[in-house]
Design a protein around this motif. Sequence first.
Motif, PDB file in Angstrom:
ATOM      1  N   ARG A 179       0.849  -1.194   0.000  1.00 43.63           N
ATOM      2  CA  ARG A 179       0.000   0.000   0.000  1.00 43.63           C
ATOM      3  C   ARG A 179       0.888   1.250   0.000  1.00 43.63           C
ATOM      4  O   ARG A 179       2.068   1.195   0.305  1.00 43.63           O
ATOM      5  N   MET A 180       0.281   2.402  -0.345  1.00 43.82           N
ATOM      6  CA  MET A 180       1.079   3.601  -0.528  1.00 43.82           C
ATOM      7  C   MET A 180       1.768   4.033   0.753  1.00 43.82           C
ATOM      8  O   MET A 180       2.897   4.534   0.723  1.00 43.82           O
ATOM      9  N   ASP A 181       1.121   3.879   1.906  1.00 44.43           N
ATOM     10  CA  ASP A 181       1.776   4.299   3.146  1.00 44.43           C
ATOM     11  C   ASP A 181       2.993   3.433   3.448  1.00 44.43           C
ATOM     12  O   ASP A 181       4.022   3.932   3.930  1.00 44.43           O
ATOM     13  N   THR A 182       2.912   2.128   3.136  1.00 39.75           N
ATOM     14  CA  THR A 182       4.067   1.250   3.313  1.00 39.75           C
ATOM     15  C   THR A 182       5.154   1.584   2.303  1.00 39.75           C
ATOM     16  O   THR A 182       6.351   1.589   2.632  1.00 39.75           O
ATOM     17  N   LEU A 183       4.747   1.879   1.074  1.00 36.21           N
ATOM     18  CA  LEU A 183       5.718   2.250   0.041  1.00 36.21           C
ATOM     19  C   LEU A 183       6.436   3.546   0.405  1.00 36.21           C
ATOM     20  O   LEU A 183       7.649   3.680   0.188  1.00 36.21           O
ATOM     21  N   SER A 184       5.721   4.501   0.962  1.00 40.05           N
ATOM     22  CA  SER A 184       6.355   5.763   1.355  1.00 40.05           C
ATOM     23  C   SER A 184       7.345   5.539   2.489  1.00 40.05           C
ATOM     24  O   SER A 184       8.414   6.169   2.525  1.00 40.05           O
ATOM     25  N   GLN A 185       7.026   4.646   3.427  1.00 37.88           N
ATOM     26  CA  GLN A 185       7.976   4.322   4.495  1.00 37.88           C
ATOM     27  C   GLN A 185       9.218   3.647   3.926  1.00 37.88           C
ATOM     28  O   GLN A 185      10.340   3.899   4.377  1.00 37.88           O
ATOM     29  N   SER A 210       9.642   1.617  -9.854  1.00 40.71           N
ATOM     30  CA  SER A 210       9.049   2.841 -10.403  1.00 40.71           C
ATOM     31  C   SER A 210       9.074   3.979  -9.398  1.00 40.71           C
ATOM     32  O   SER A 210       9.393   5.122  -9.739  1.00 40.71           O
ATOM     33  N   ALA A 211       8.745   3.671  -8.142  1.00 43.09           N
ATOM     34  CA  ALA A 211       8.761   4.710  -7.106  1.00 43.09           C
ATOM     35  C   ALA A 211      10.173   5.228  -6.864  1.00 43.09           C
ATOM     36  O   ALA A 211      10.388   6.432  -6.676  1.00 43.09           O
ATOM     37  N   LEU A 212      11.169   4.320  -6.874  1.00 44.94           N
ATOM     38  CA  LEU A 212      12.555   4.739  -6.689  1.00 44.94           C
ATOM     39  C   LEU A 212      13.029   5.611  -7.848  1.00 44.94           C
ATOM     40  O   LEU A 212      13.676   6.648  -7.641  1.00 44.94           O
ATOM     41  N   ALA A 213      12.702   5.203  -9.074  1.00 45.10           N
ATOM     42  CA  ALA A 213      13.125   5.968 -10.252  1.00 45.10           C
ATOM     43  C   ALA A 213      12.477   7.350 -10.269  1.00 45.10           C
ATOM     44  O   ALA A 213      13.110   8.337 -10.659  1.00 45.10           O
TER      45      ALA A 213
END
Length: 474
Positions: A179-185, A210-213
């Motif tokens: 989920r986005m909150d876990t991805l942001s952490q 993708s989020a890292l790039a």
Amino acid sequence: MAALNPTDIINAGEHVFIKMPSDNVKCIVLKAGSSVSLGKFGTFKANDIIGHAWGNSYEIYDRDSKTRVYHPEGISEVEETANNNREIVDDPTSQKLTLDDIKALKSEGLKGELTGEEIVNKLKESHATFDKKTAYSQAKYLQKKGKKFHKVFTPIKPTAYSVNEYFYVRNPSKIRDIRMDTLSQLLSYSNVHSGCKLLVVDDTQGMIVSALAERMGGRGTILGLYDGDNPHYDIVKYMNFNQETLDTIKVLSWLRIHRPADEKTPDEMQDVTQLTGKDLEGYHRRLKAYNIVEESRKILFEGNFDALIVASQYQPESILEKLLPYVAGSRPVIVYHGTKEALLETSTWMRRCPDLLAPQLTESWLRKSQVLPGRTHPEMSTWGTGGSLLTATKVIDQPVQAALTKRERLAMEKKNAEAKKLKRAREEAESATSSAAAVGDIPDEAVEGEEEGATTTMTDGADESRSIKRAKQE
């Protein structure tokens, strides 16, 4: 007015998320000259939004499917009234319009003869108990009907947030329930920034890559290790990355980390001077693929990665054992899994590993809330788990002094203090000797004193060594 950046406008050939009044989201590839169907909400022409800035909402307002920028009314305070819902019976008899009348209104709306606002007003006027409802009930009724009949849509720019939300609602197993909150952490723990060098094992179809790039902005290196013959980074194509950002993503199969003994280069397999036509094109394709693998191998074996991120279906310990030597010291190590229980064994392994420091297992929890004046409250329905993270820090790769007992520590401090004292005395003696030599007269007492000091130093050093050994034995 300054020209807009190409990434700030809607371009043909890109992926676009279309949010409809029902809050459902549709993903399309925008093609110039085409028409996009939104089902009961109508159809619009792609050319009407190509070249416009992201963030605007559009209304389909006539039978020719024309669009215009829609400006919704601002959120206002709901005024309290004396009405209540105590005597209201919510049944079909409250609506004076028949089912056929409502179908006719929908048909007129699809043809563009009526706007969504006009249909909602007709339903409100024909509702027998609308005026008896409380102000909050009236606002809720209008909002509910607006989601059905308003022909308004909003193009949403693909970002890590919007892409993650789209797939988490539509197909969470595709991205391994992250989920986005876990991805942001995860992004925060990994300390990802422009110009960094990351080692990633991503089985979330490329959601993490993708989020890292996106965060790195086209500067740095991401080396992704994958299982099989081809990388499974389907999410990357939805992000509309430019070529500069795509070039930062390097991939390498687990099967090709080490070159087989019998592997030959394309030049060794064929004589390029004898190739023509399709054979020559095939040679250049093989050479390009070979060079890509060699470049990825070189990046991996150079090491000094700024972070190691693992989100794999396999046991994390086996991956960490292979990849930890390539991570630089004092760098984060992050492991993601959809369930906390799967990381408990890995957490125990991390605590026993001498290369990792302070492992920590966390599980995030998120719940949406409705935020309106006088009507702010958590939503009744919420999501399940968004996954768990196991984080640690790679210890600097150099010998370190083991923990000492109190007696050993005191002996060490005493030894260091005496060594400093002797060093200072030796420096003073050398200084005095140098001064006497400068005037050409070196007293015999000074030479004898220096010899005695050297003898004392050697004796004291031997005594100190024996005292430390005795303290350790005790």
